[in-house]
Design an enzyme around this catalytic site. Structure first.
Site, PDB file in Angstrom:
ATOM      1  N   SER A  37      -4.291   9.036   6.508  1.00 25.90           N
ATOM      2  CA  SER A  37      -3.383   8.149   6.801  1.00 25.90           C
ATOM      3  C   SER A  37      -3.181   7.690   5.338  1.00 25.90           C
ATOM      4  CB  SER A  37      -4.526   7.062   6.621  1.00 25.90           C
ATOM      5  OG  SER A  37      -3.703   5.641   6.716  1.00 25.90           O
ATOM      6  N   GLY A  49       0.981  -0.947  -0.099  1.00 23.56           N
ATOM      7  CA  GLY A  49      -0.015  -0.017  -0.219  1.00 23.56           C
ATOM      8  C   GLY A  49       1.040   1.299   0.097  1.00 23.56           C
ATOM      9  N   HIS A 103     -14.234   1.990   9.120  1.00 17.96           N
ATOM     10  CA  HIS A 103     -13.199   2.264   8.105  1.00 17.96           C
ATOM     11  C   HIS A 103     -11.778   2.753   8.336  1.00 17.96           C
ATOM     12  CE1 HIS A 103     -12.345   5.081   4.949  1.00 17.96           C
ATOM     13  NE2 HIS A 103     -12.079   6.212   5.766  1.00 17.96           N
ATOM     14  N   ARG A 147      -8.977   8.709  13.709  1.00 18.45           N
ATOM     15  CA  ARG A 147      -8.049   8.865  12.932  1.00 18.45           C
ATOM     16  C   ARG A 147      -8.580  10.976  11.545  1.00 18.45           C
ATOM     17  NH1 ARG A 147      -7.084   8.808   7.227  1.00 18.45           N
ATOM     18  NH2 ARG A 147      -8.679   7.317   7.076  1.00 18.45           N
ATOM     19  N   ARG A 185     -14.319  12.402  12.045  1.00 13.76           N
ATOM     20  CA  ARG A 185     -15.417  11.845  12.041  1.00 13.76           C
ATOM     21  C   ARG A 185     -16.389  10.926  12.810  1.00 13.76           C
ATOM     22  NH1 ARG A 185     -11.099   8.982   7.405  1.00 13.76           N
ATOM     23  NH2 ARG A 185     -11.594  10.794   5.910  1.00 13.76           N
ATOM     24  N   GLU A 191      -1.295   1.669   8.841  1.00 17.38           N
ATOM     25  CA  GLU A 191      -2.111   1.751   9.143  1.00 17.38           C
ATOM     26  C   GLU A 191      -2.165   0.537  10.043  1.00 17.38           C
ATOM     27  OE1 GLU A 191      -6.402   1.550   6.663  1.00 17.38           O
ATOM     28  OE2 GLU A 191      -7.072   0.728   8.712  1.00 17.38           O
ATOM     29  N   ALA A 218       1.728   2.656   2.282  1.00 21.42           N
ATOM     30  CA  ALA A 218       3.810   2.459   3.161  1.00 21.42           C
ATOM     31  C   ALA A 218       4.932   1.431   2.755  1.00 21.42           C
ATOM     32  CB  ALA A 218       3.102   2.296   5.017  1.00 21.42           C
ATOM     33  N   GLY A 219       3.867   0.481   1.989  1.00 23.30           N
ATOM     34  CA  GLY A 219       4.803  -0.502   2.262  1.00 23.30           C
ATOM     35  C   GLY A 219       5.603  -0.794   0.841  1.00 23.30           C
ATOM     36  N   HIS A 250     -17.035   5.017   9.559  1.00 26.61           N
ATOM     37  CA  HIS A 250     -16.826   6.906   9.117  1.00 26.61           C
ATOM     38  C   HIS A 250     -18.221   7.220   8.843  1.00 26.61           C
ATOM     39  CE1 HIS A 250     -16.652   9.286   5.441  1.00 26.61           C
ATOM     40  NE2 HIS A 250     -14.977   9.495   5.339  1.00 26.61           N
TER      41      HIS A 250
HETATM   42  C1  LIG Z   1     -12.715   4.081   1.423  1.00 27.20           C
HETATM   43  C2  LIG Z   1     -11.389   4.535   1.852  1.00 27.20           C
HETATM   44  C3  LIG Z   1     -11.095   5.665   1.577  1.00 27.20           C
HETATM   45  C4  LIG Z   1     -10.072   5.786   2.107  1.00 27.20           C
HETATM   46  N1  LIG Z   1     -10.173   7.703   2.138  1.00 27.20           N
HETATM   47  C5  LIG Z   1      -8.964   7.718   2.211  1.00 27.20           C
HETATM   48  C6  LIG Z   1      -7.775   9.760   1.936  1.00 27.20           C
HETATM   49  O1  LIG Z   1      -8.772   9.745   1.666  1.00 27.20           O
HETATM   50  N2  LIG Z   1      -7.369   9.765   2.754  1.00 27.20           N
HETATM   51  C7  LIG Z   1      -6.611   9.007   3.447  1.00 27.20           C
HETATM   52  O2  LIG Z   1      -5.838   9.691   4.165  1.00 27.20           O
HETATM   53  N3  LIG Z   1      -7.210   8.284   3.893  1.00 27.20           N
HETATM   54  C8  LIG Z   1      -7.864   8.029   3.184  1.00 27.20           C
HETATM   55  N4  LIG Z   1      -8.239   5.989   3.937  1.00 27.20           N
HETATM   56  C9  LIG Z   1      -7.661   5.138   4.563  1.00 27.20           C
HETATM   57  C10 LIG Z   1      -6.781   4.581   3.451  1.00 27.20           C
HETATM   58  O3  LIG Z   1      -6.844   4.903   2.481  1.00 27.20           O
HETATM   59  C11 LIG Z   1      -5.206   3.646   4.285  1.00 27.20           C
HETATM   60  O4  LIG Z   1      -5.780   3.639   5.636  1.00 27.20           O
HETATM   61  C12 LIG Z   1      -4.771   2.935   4.436  1.00 27.20           C
HETATM   62  O5  LIG Z   1      -4.397   3.365   2.603  1.00 27.20           O
HETATM   63  C13 LIG Z   1      -3.720   2.317   4.321  1.00 27.20           C
HETATM   64  O6  LIG Z   1      -2.324   2.176   3.500  1.00 27.20           O
HETATM   65  P1  LIG Z   1      -1.560   0.475   4.029  1.00 27.20           P
HETATM   66  O7  LIG Z   1       0.008   0.988   3.347  1.00 27.20           O
HETATM   67  O8  LIG Z   1      -0.517   0.924   5.630  1.00 27.20           O
HETATM   68  O9  LIG Z   1      -2.164  -0.125   3.765  1.00 27.20           O
HETATM   69  P2  LIG Z   1      -2.991  -0.910   2.655  1.00 27.20           P
HETATM   70  O10 LIG Z   1      -2.567  -0.303   1.405  1.00 27.20           O
HETATM   71  O11 LIG Z   1      -4.468  -1.735   3.574  1.00 27.20           O
HETATM   72  O12 LIG Z   1      -1.838  -2.331   1.665  1.00 27.20           O
HETATM   73  C14 LIG Z   1      -2.163  -3.356   2.653  1.00 27.20           C
HETATM   74  C15 LIG Z   1      -0.750  -4.508   2.105  1.00 27.20           C
HETATM   75  O13 LIG Z   1      -0.349  -5.005   2.774  1.00 27.20           O
HETATM   76  C16 LIG Z   1      -0.798  -6.787   1.640  1.00 27.20           C
HETATM   77  N5  LIG Z   1      -0.831  -7.558   2.581  1.00 27.20           N
HETATM   78  C17 LIG Z   1      -1.722  -7.587   4.486  1.00 27.20           C
HETATM   79  N6  LIG Z   1      -1.350  -8.861   4.625  1.00 27.20           N
HETATM   80  C18 LIG Z   1      -0.333  -9.994   4.284  1.00 27.20           C
HETATM   81  C19 LIG Z   1      -0.359 -10.644   4.257  1.00 27.20           C
HETATM   82  N7  LIG Z   1      -0.679 -11.193   5.353  1.00 27.20           N
HETATM   83  N8  LIG Z   1       0.742 -11.243   3.493  1.00 27.20           N
HETATM   84  C20 LIG Z   1       0.863 -10.871   2.496  1.00 27.20           C
HETATM   85  N9  LIG Z   1       0.504  -9.651   2.372  1.00 27.20           N
HETATM   86  C21 LIG Z   1      -0.821  -9.072   3.095  1.00 27.20           C
HETATM   87  C22 LIG Z   1      -2.048  -6.310   1.065  1.00 27.20           C
HETATM   88  O14 LIG Z   1      -1.941  -7.003  -0.419  1.00 27.20           O
HETATM   89  C23 LIG Z   1      -1.222  -4.837   0.649  1.00 27.20           C
HETATM   90  O15 LIG Z   1      -0.122  -4.638  -0.740  1.00 27.20           O
HETATM   91  C24 LIG Z   1      -9.275   5.671   3.046  1.00 27.20           C
HETATM   92  C25 LIG Z   1      -9.628   4.455   3.614  1.00 27.20           C
HETATM   93  C26 LIG Z   1     -10.710   3.741   2.538  1.00 27.20           C
HETATM   94  C27 LIG Z   1     -10.896   2.205   3.169  1.00 27.20           C
END
Ligand SMILES: Cc1cc2nc3c(=O)[nH]c(=O)nc-3n(C[C@H](O)[C@H](O)[C@H](O)COP(=O)(O)OP(=O)(O)OC[C@H]3O[C@@H](n4cnc5c(N)ncnc54)[C@H](O)[C@@H]3O)c2cc1C
Ligand code: SF4
Ligand code: FES
Lengths: 253, 639
Positions: free
Chosen positions: B441, B43, B402, B436, B331, B426, B45-46, B267
């Protein structure tokens, strides 16, 4: 509503595969197409049969996972819709629905409806990025971008990498996918430096991976769930011609 | 309490990060080549972290369960990403963003971390712009911004309603660049099941290859989890359906503490559940509340069409209750206010569990085109799902699960309590307290990934240079793989009658009713009992068909659901323990006279970090006290 589903079943890449017919008696128009497949799979699991493998994640039309042909169309009927957004209201009681994986040499089937789209990844690795290091960048407002260009770049960047364009094309060309990326960067000051090289490399990679060539049928645009426009292919062609003219293909990266 | 050393640097708030960076150990380019890092998750972050670390010269191995890193759940984020550029000259600053986040989080986040998140926010916008992310622009060509909930400045950068997609694709492109260079190796379609810990340090992972079904072992000098949140414990949520906290839970079982599991954001605006088949709820971004007005009829059970209800018979309850912030309250507050109106009988729609989000006034004032430019894709999304045209009639919305503020406990270096195991995005708990704020995020995840972890991980790795790669036939690898296999065999061999999806739905209902928008002691205790009961049945009656030796999606799901039971229990326990209301954690017993969250700072101004104590054993609670030096702690007010 009662439906007859003819679904492509293929246990593995080596398996021949074929259609299987399933009768669903309790489908509802309130379902999405993926919820229909969920319902079928729930039955199959309980009957100890292998459920239909299909890809899905966001279920809101943005991750590009849910690839499948429905009645001969990528993502089924409906304009600018992914399978996860496809409502069962598009179907009637008694309908027979044919469900198959994407068919393209560059996208081999892994199982049932799941195909291997890693060729797209390789095209991206050939040049789908701006060649800039983390941290070595100016303030974001240093280079103004005309609003019209920013919006057009966004339209090109909306591509979700689903592969419907390839599946829709009789030549299995990936031109629309490549054009989206090339065009996005071509419209922005940030993408200029290696712009021609990018166009050259991505097209060369596409050819190498077994995608067909573009004969301008427009099927890709018609089936693209994000409405990525053919105009981007025209821009890609211009970049590509320029690249050929300047012989960038002979330069080393 | 040596276990919870947060490593927050001394010194004035605004200098902590700078000073800390200067004190971190460096790893030379030659040595970086000898060091391997595992990144689970792609995501925002990663992907950002992997690209940065690859560019620095480490060997990075990246994992995700999708077929492409570009499909990570971040792709669905809609509204925007914050930065303190002050491009609008509205007197924004790092301190203001810091203050908004601390207050928005209801004084349950660490000052130092939050300030740092604000501090690096501008670099992120610069970085993404340089990568060719097509952010929205003004006519003059500079970057546009908009406002989000809980703030009074305009600091949110966006790309239509698809900001997450564009931000993720920016980081994904940087990742692709590193993959092309050979610094990063990508492993798609892998489900990480176990973390390998040797001599107290994280040294590798065990994954299931989702195509072949084979178990695979990967060794490294450090493991980073960027695996996202656990909001799918509610079954219906705005998250991608395969998101889960299973990876974080695997870390918890290996000794990483899990912090504030009960802090889950509901949310306020998602498209309401329309029927029982539904597998997912679709968010309608908070950005819509820049122009949309929220209301319900003043009369109970008013069945008139919204257009037939005259203005004076509408209750714009957010504007009424919170005049200063109006429709842009945070929120948690917006969500509870909607629930309050609906519970009291004023809700709209077939079920009475929806409120209107109305653009009539905005369209009158600005014209339909201006609204289409800002939110066109969200309006289209709404129309596709509901069949209703929001340009002509108000949207119907209702709260939905959310985002999880809770997550793996990390110190200032983003390291968990297991040395060598880091958590970013996250998946960690660090920056959002009990609630939040919107658009923070993408900011936190990108900040962790691009500008924080790449520095802090070096401090740990500098001491690992002498250690060779742990061979994958090490007994610890054997053990971890055996554990994963046993878990899978156990699930496969039950051979009952109920599918993983059915169990997930059942769990989701319990969690929504007992650990949702509001909670109380009795409900939480009941919830715990019910989760135990369903879990017991799960291990007696689960049915998975197909084999382990090939793609098996129900098995993948069952592994996630199994972890969700345990996370749910942890979440309910944490909610029971916290006898106060703060942010998104609303205990009905603790509220002010006008129904706002009533904190108990004397007893609960701490991070609750839970330690795994063995199966069927109560987890152990550790407390990290929170100190506020740079803000005055007070009752949150948005009036
Ligand atoms: C509908 C929606 C709208 C949003 N809008 C906003 C916004 O406008 N602004 C904002 O700041 N935030 C927003 N957010 C929040 C934000 O999108 C997320 O919190 C953020 O993108 C999380 O990013 P991340 O990199 O931490 O993880 P994620 O994007 O959730 O990525 C997780 C990764 O981990 C991998 N993974 C997980 N478990 C495993 C496993 N067991 N084995 C291998 N791989 C695994 C997945 O394949 C994926 O690549 C929104 C969230 C939602 C649901
Ligand atoms: S161009 Fe359109 S059809 Fe092709 S991959 Fe992108 S979104 Fe899919
Ligand atoms: S499941 Fe994500 S686009 Fe369909």
């Amino acid at each position: 509503m009662k439906l007859i589903l003819k679904i492509w079943r293929q246990a593995s890449p080596k398996d021949e595969g074929g259609f299987q017919t399933y009768h669903l008696d309790d489908a509802s128009q309130d379902m999405t197409f993926l919820e229909l497949l969920d319902a079928l799979n729930e039955k199959l699991i309980v009957e100890d049969q292998d459920p239909v493998a299909f890809e899905h994640d966001c279920r809101e039309g943005i991750c590009g996972s849910c690839a499948m042909m429905i009645n001969g169309r990528p993502h089924g009927p409906g304009e600018e819709t992914t399978t996860c957004q496809l409502n069962m209201k598009a179907f009637r009681d008694g309908d027979t629905i044919i469900v198959e994986p994407w068919r393209a040499r560059a996208f081999p089937v892994i199982k049932d409806l799941v195909v291997d789209r890693s060729a797209f990844e390789k095209i991206m690795e050939a040049g789908g990025f701006v060649d800039v290091d983390v941290s070595a960048v100016p303030d974001a407002n240093t280079y103004p971008v005309a609003r019209r260009d920013a919006e057009e770049a966004f339209d090109a960047a909306e591509c979700i990498g689903c592969g419907a364009c390839v599946a829709a094309c009789k030549n299995s060309s990936a031109m629309l996918f490549v054009a989206g990326k090339v065009s996005q960067y071509a419209l922005l000051p940030q993408g200029q430096m290696e712009g021609l090289q990018r166009a050259w490399n991505m097209v060369a990679k596409m050819d190498e991976l077994g995608f067909g060539s573009c004969t301008n049928t427009g099927a890709c645009e018609a089936e693209c769930p994000k409405g990525v426009s053919l105009a981007h292919i025209a821009r890609l062609n211009r970049q590509f011609l320029k690249a050929g003219f300047k012989k960038v293909g002979e330069e080393k990266n | 309490m040596a276990l919870l050393d947060s490593k927050i640097p001394e010194g004035p708030l605004a200098e902590k990060w700078k000073k800390h960076k200067d004190s971190l150990k460096l790893v030379s380019p030659a040595n970086k080549k000898k060091l391997d890092i595992i990144m689970v998750g792609t995501g925002v972050a990663g992907a950002a972290a992997a690209a940065s670390l690859g560019q620095m010269g480490y060997n990075v191995k990246v994992f995700c369960y999708q077929d492409s890193p570009r499909r990570a759940h971040s792709v669905a984020a809609q509204g925007g990403i914050n930065a303190t550029k002050n491009y609008r000259n509205d007197n924004d600053s790092d301190y203001r963003l810091f203050y908004d986040m601390i207050k928005g989080g209801d004084f349950r986040a660490r000052e130092a971390n939050v300030y740092r998140a604000a501090e690096v926010s501008n670099n992120i916008i610069d970085q993404l712009t340089a990568q060719g992310v097509p952010f929205a622009r003004e006519y003059g060509g500079t970057l546009a911004t908009r406002s989000f909930g809980g703030v009074q400045v305009s600091r949110t950068f966006y790309a239509s309603g698809q900001t997450g997609q564009q931000v993720l694709l920016g980081s994904y492109s940087a990742l692709k660049r590193e993959i092309a260079k050979g610094t990063v190796t990508m492993y798609e379609r892998r489900q990480m099941l176990e973390i390998v810990v040797k001599d107290g340090k994280a040294r590798g992972i065990v994954c299931r290859n989702l195509v072949t079904g084979e178990m695979e072992r990967y060794s490294a000098h450090a493991v980073v989890l960027a695996t996202g949140g656990y909001g799918t414990i509610y079954f219906l949520s705005t998250l991608a359906v395969n998101s889960s906290g299973a990876a974080a839970y695997a870390a918890y079982k290996k000794g990483a503490l899990f912090a504030n599991p009960s802090f889950i954001q509901i949310h306020p605006s998602s498209i309401p559940q329309l029927n029982d088949y539904q597998s997912k709820l679709t968010l309608m971004s908070e950005s819509l509340r820049n122009d949309g007005r929220v209301w319900v009829p003043k009369q109970k059970n008013d069945k008139r069409a919204p257009g037939d209800i005259p203005r004076e018979e509408r209750d714009y309850y957010l504007e009424r209750r919170y005049p200063a912030f109006g429709n842009l309250v945070p929120r948690d507050i917006g969500a509870r206010a909607a629930k309050e109106r609906c519970d009291a009988g004023y809700g709209v729609g077939e079920t009475g569990y929806a409120v209107y989000l109305d653009f009539e006034d905005a369209i009158k004032e600005q014209g339909e085109k201006a609204i289409r430019d800002k939110y066109g894709n969200l309006f289209d999304l709404y129309r596709k799902i509901t069949g209703e045209n929001p340009y002509k009639q108000p949207m119907k919305i209702y709260p939905a699960g959310h985002y999880t503020m809770g997550g793996l406990w990390v110190d200032y270096n983003l390291m968990t309590t297991v040395p060598g195991l880091f958590a970013i995005g996250e998946a960690n708990f660090s920056d959002h307290g009990a609630n939040r704020l919107g658009a923070s995020s993408l900011m936190q995840g990108s900040g962790d990934g691009y500008f924080i972890l790449p520095y802090t991980i070096g401090d740990y790795l500098a001491d690992e240079i002498k250690n060779p790669r742990l061979p994958i036939d090490d007994p610890e690898f054997e053990k971890a793989e055996k554990e994963a296999r046993e878990r899978i065999d156990r699930l496969m061999n039950i051979n009952g009658t109920t599918t993983p999806l059915a169990f997930h739905k059942e769990l989701g209902k319990i969690m929504w009713n007992h650990g949702g928008m509001t909670r109380n002691e009795q409900g939480l205790k009941e919830g715990l009992k019910m989760v135990n009961e369903v879990e017991e049945r799960f291990y007696k009656d689960l049915k998975i068909s197909g084999s382990t030796g090939s793609m098996n999606q129900p098995l993948e799901k069952a592994l996630r659901v199994a972890a969700s039971f345990e996370i749910s229990r942890l979440m309910l326990r944490d909610a029971l323990n916290r006898e106060e209301s703060c942010g998104a954690h609303f205990r009905e017993e603790y509220q002010t006279e006008d129904g706002e969250a009533l904190r108990n700072d004397d007893e609960y101004m701490y991070v609750a970090a839970w330690e795994y104590a063995g199966d069927n054993k109560e987890p152990k609670l550790h407390k990290e006290p929170l100190n506020y030096k740079y803000v005055t702690v007070k009752q949150r007010s948005y009036k």
